[in-house]
Design an enzyme around this catalytic site. Structure first.
Site, short mmCIF file in Angstrom:
data_model
loop_
_atom_site.label_atom_id
_atom_site.label_comp_id
_atom_site.label_asym_id
_atom_site.label_seq_id
_atom_site.Cartn_x
_atom_site.Cartn_y
_atom_site.Cartn_z
N TYR A 179 -30.09 -5.00 -7.18
CA TYR A 179 -28.90 -4.15 -7.25
C TYR A 179 -28.93 -3.14 -6.10
O TYR A 179 -27.91 -2.85 -5.48
CB TYR A 179 -28.83 -3.42 -8.60
N PHE B 89 -1.03 -6.27 10.18
CA PHE B 89 -1.40 -7.42 9.36
C PHE B 89 -0.91 -7.10 7.95
O PHE B 89 -0.85 -5.94 7.57
CB PHE B 89 -2.92 -7.69 9.41
N THR B 90 -0.56 -8.13 7.19
CA THR B 90 0.09 -7.92 5.88
C THR B 90 -0.68 -6.93 4.98
O THR B 90 -0.11 -5.95 4.50
CB THR B 90 0.21 -9.26 5.12
N ASP C 3 -9.84 -3.68 14.13
CA ASP C 3 -9.94 -4.76 13.14
C ASP C 3 -10.55 -5.95 13.86
O ASP C 3 -9.89 -6.62 14.67
CB ASP C 3 -8.55 -5.09 12.58
N LYS D 217 -13.78 -14.31 7.92
CA LYS D 217 -13.38 -14.83 9.24
C LYS D 217 -14.54 -14.63 10.22
O LYS D 217 -15.17 -15.58 10.64
CB LYS D 217 -12.12 -14.11 9.71
N ARG E 171 4.54 -17.53 8.21
CA ARG E 171 4.31 -16.22 8.81
C ARG E 171 5.61 -15.75 9.41
O ARG E 171 5.88 -15.91 10.60
CB ARG E 171 3.21 -16.28 9.89
N PHE F 169 4.70 -13.02 -0.66
CA PHE F 169 4.42 -14.37 -0.13
C PHE F 169 3.25 -15.02 -0.85
O PHE F 169 3.12 -16.23 -0.87
CB PHE F 169 4.15 -14.33 1.38
C1 LIG Z 1 -6.57 -9.56 11.15
C2 LIG Z 1 -6.92 -9.50 9.72
N1 LIG Z 1 -7.24 -8.34 9.16
C3 LIG Z 1 -7.56 -8.24 7.85
C4 LIG Z 1 -7.58 -9.35 7.05
C5 LIG Z 1 -7.90 -9.21 5.58
O1 LIG Z 1 -9.13 -9.78 5.31
P1 LIG Z 1 -9.50 -10.40 3.88
O2 LIG Z 1 -8.65 -11.63 3.69
O3 LIG Z 1 -10.95 -10.70 3.94
O4 LIG Z 1 -9.17 -9.38 2.87
C6 LIG Z 1 -7.26 -10.58 7.59
C7 LIG Z 1 -7.24 -11.79 6.73
O5 LIG Z 1 -6.67 -12.79 7.01
C8 LIG Z 1 -6.91 -10.67 8.96
O6 LIG Z 1 -6.57 -11.83 9.54
#
Ligand SMILES: Cc1ncc(COP(=O)(O)O)c(C=O)c1O
Length: 482
Positions: free
Chosen positions: A80, A132-133, A223, A266, A389, A455
């Site tokens: 832990y 990013f979304t 990011d 990723k 997208r 989405f």
């Molecule tokens: C550029 C970018 N930032 C953040 C994220 C969010 O990461 P996670 O899916 O691990 O939450 C993604 C996921 O696709 C991404 O492509």
């Protein structure tokens, strides 16, 4: 690999790995694919994996891992608190990025949640090359807003600009002057800018943005989720870095920023995430939220096995042969599609091949989600799952109106080292067939529309009976073929 030439002069993306474990996939008949699409509410996120032939939705958590990553998983130290695994990962991260502190999190958006909770105040603005979304959703949830300051080339579908993810420096200066540095929560640069087609950001641009932010006392956030592809493009498109070691490039990038975060689904081909900084004050502020939302500070919601895989995966990001595979396959897919007259985002970026649905389905109104319709049609025609997208991935405005996305794309993600060249050719073949029959594709409308991140789990239906007609045409043209 890109520096292997073929006698024929052909540009063939040669794999620098061999496959030693495989997963059986199935291609269902077109009639069954049509039924599966209906069951999924014409939303490719809601398809079942068992009904999919080639899953090009995302690379997230589905990149192939190396034998060394699997081997490392066996030495995971389950505890832990204070696990050896954590210290191995921390060392690997320090080695790659050269920054002092690492906070683990369960995935990329968890890092965004922490960043937004600590740095976003109501009414503040986060400036970024592109949203990013999940990033945008966390910022707006905290009462902030975002402003995109990508260069004009970044929003053109076809371009010869090598770094379409670059920020426009004049627009950045203007925005800081207009908004005031005190009202800017942070400036964020996204590596391999996802929503404009996996387009990279240059070292030159990051250096300039960093200088401006430091002079104005504004925090600069990176990011790094799509860093691997971005590194490949720095190495191959930015002459000054042609002979620079990839680890050196990573450390130089990190030195431009106050905070680096990433999705390890990723970057590093594992599953998890993390925030890195050398700033004491920022570290202590963010650290408080980790045990609250993620887990204890030495695992942060990740499994120790994934952490071991990540330690190795990050080291492998410094291997050009390993990180080349996706971008050279994306380029091959784009070339195939361009030859067949299909409109795609150029120059080819990382992550996947991006088809311009606005042009492909120019007969479909933006408000009837051309990208969503094209992704649904592609599944029916091929069993391939792509990701919408475009406008469907946006959130409605407060007044209920649709914010029409600047780009309407479908993304055919190529998870690292997963698909073969014949599978890329099959994909291009079926997209070319759809392009020839594009007038058969119609629009979509919502049947169930969630308020946030619609989405992901919204359900839609086709406007008119176009899906059946498309399946019938497929059967006519391809006979007995799957
Ligand atoms: C550029 C970018 N930032 C953040 C994220 C969010 O990461 P996670 O899916 O691990 O939450 C993604 C996921 O696709 C991404 O492509």
């Amino acid at each position: 690999m890109s520096n292997v030439k073929f006698m024929s002069g052909e540009n063939i993306p040669l794999e620098m790995h061999k496959v030693r474990m495989v997963q059986r996939v199935h291609l269902l008949p077109v009639e069954t694919r049509l039924e599966s699409m209906k069951e999924a509410g014409f939303n490719t996120f809601l398809l079942k994996n068992r009904d999919i032939f080639l899953d090009m939705l995302s690379d997230s958590g589905v990149n192939a891992m190396s034998e060394n990553q699997y081997a490392a998983m066996m030495q995971a130290d389950d505890s832990y608190a204070g696990s050896e695994t954590f210290y191995r990962l921390e060392n690997s991260i320090r080695d790659v990025f050269g920054l002092k502190y690492f906070l683990p999190a369960h995935q990329g958006r968890a890092c965004e949640n922490i960043l937004a909770q600590v740095f976003v105040t109501p009414g503040s603005v986060a400036l970024m090359n592109y949203h990013f979304t999940t990033t945008k959703a966390h910022i707006t949830r905290m009462g902030g807003s975002i402003e995109e300051i990508i260069g004009d080339e970044g929003l053109k579908i076809t371009s010869s600009a090598p770094f379409k993810g670059d920020m426009d420096i004049d627009k950045l200066n203007e925005a800081i002057k207009r908004i005031g540095s005190g009202n800017i929560s942070f400036v964020r640069i996204e590596a391999g800018t996802n929503l404009v087609g996996g387009q990279p950001v240059s070292m030159k641009n990051m250096r300039e943005v960093s200088k401006i932010c430091r002079a104005s006392g504004i925090k600069l956030v990176y990011d790094a989720s799509l860093l691997a592809d971005n590194l490949y493009f720095i190495k191959t498109r930015e002459a000054e870095y042609k002979n620079t070691d990839l680890k050196e490039i990573m450390r130089e990038i990190a030195s431009f920023f106050d905070v680096v975060y990433f999705s390890a689904r990723k970057l590093g081909c594992a599953r998890g995430g993390g925030i890195i900084t050398s700033d004491d004050e920022m570290f202590f502020k963010m650290r408080e939220l980790v045990p609250l939302f993620e887990g204890f500070l030495t695992y942060g919601g990740m499994s120790v096995r994934e952490m071991e895989a990540l330690s190795v995966g990050l080291q492998e990001t410094a291997d050009l042969d390993i990180i080349s595979q996706t971008p050279i396959f994306v380029e091959a897919m784009c070339e195939e599609l361009i030859k067949k007259g299909v409109p795609v985002v150029t120059p080819p970026g990382g992550l996947g091949c991006h088809v311009d649905a606005r042009e492909f389905c120019s007969h479909i109104e933006n408000s009837q989600y051309p990208s969503g319709a094209l992704a649904a049609a592609l599944y029916i025609a091929s069993g391939i799952r792509a990701m919408e997208r475009g406008t469907l991935s946006e959130q409605r405005n407060e007044d209920g109106s649709e914010p029409i996305a600047s780009m309407e794309l479908i993304r055919l993600a190529l998870p690292k080292r997963v698909y073969t060249l014949s599978q890329v050719k099959y994909t291009a073949d079926r997209i070319a067939w759809l392009h020839k029959n594009r007038e058969l594709i119609g629009g979509l409308e919502f049947v169930e529309e969630p308020k946030v991140l619609r989405f992901f789990f919204g359900r839609l239906k086709p406007i008119g009976g176009w899906a059946e007609k498309l399946a019938e045409q497929f059967r006519k043209d391809f006979g007995e073929s799957l």
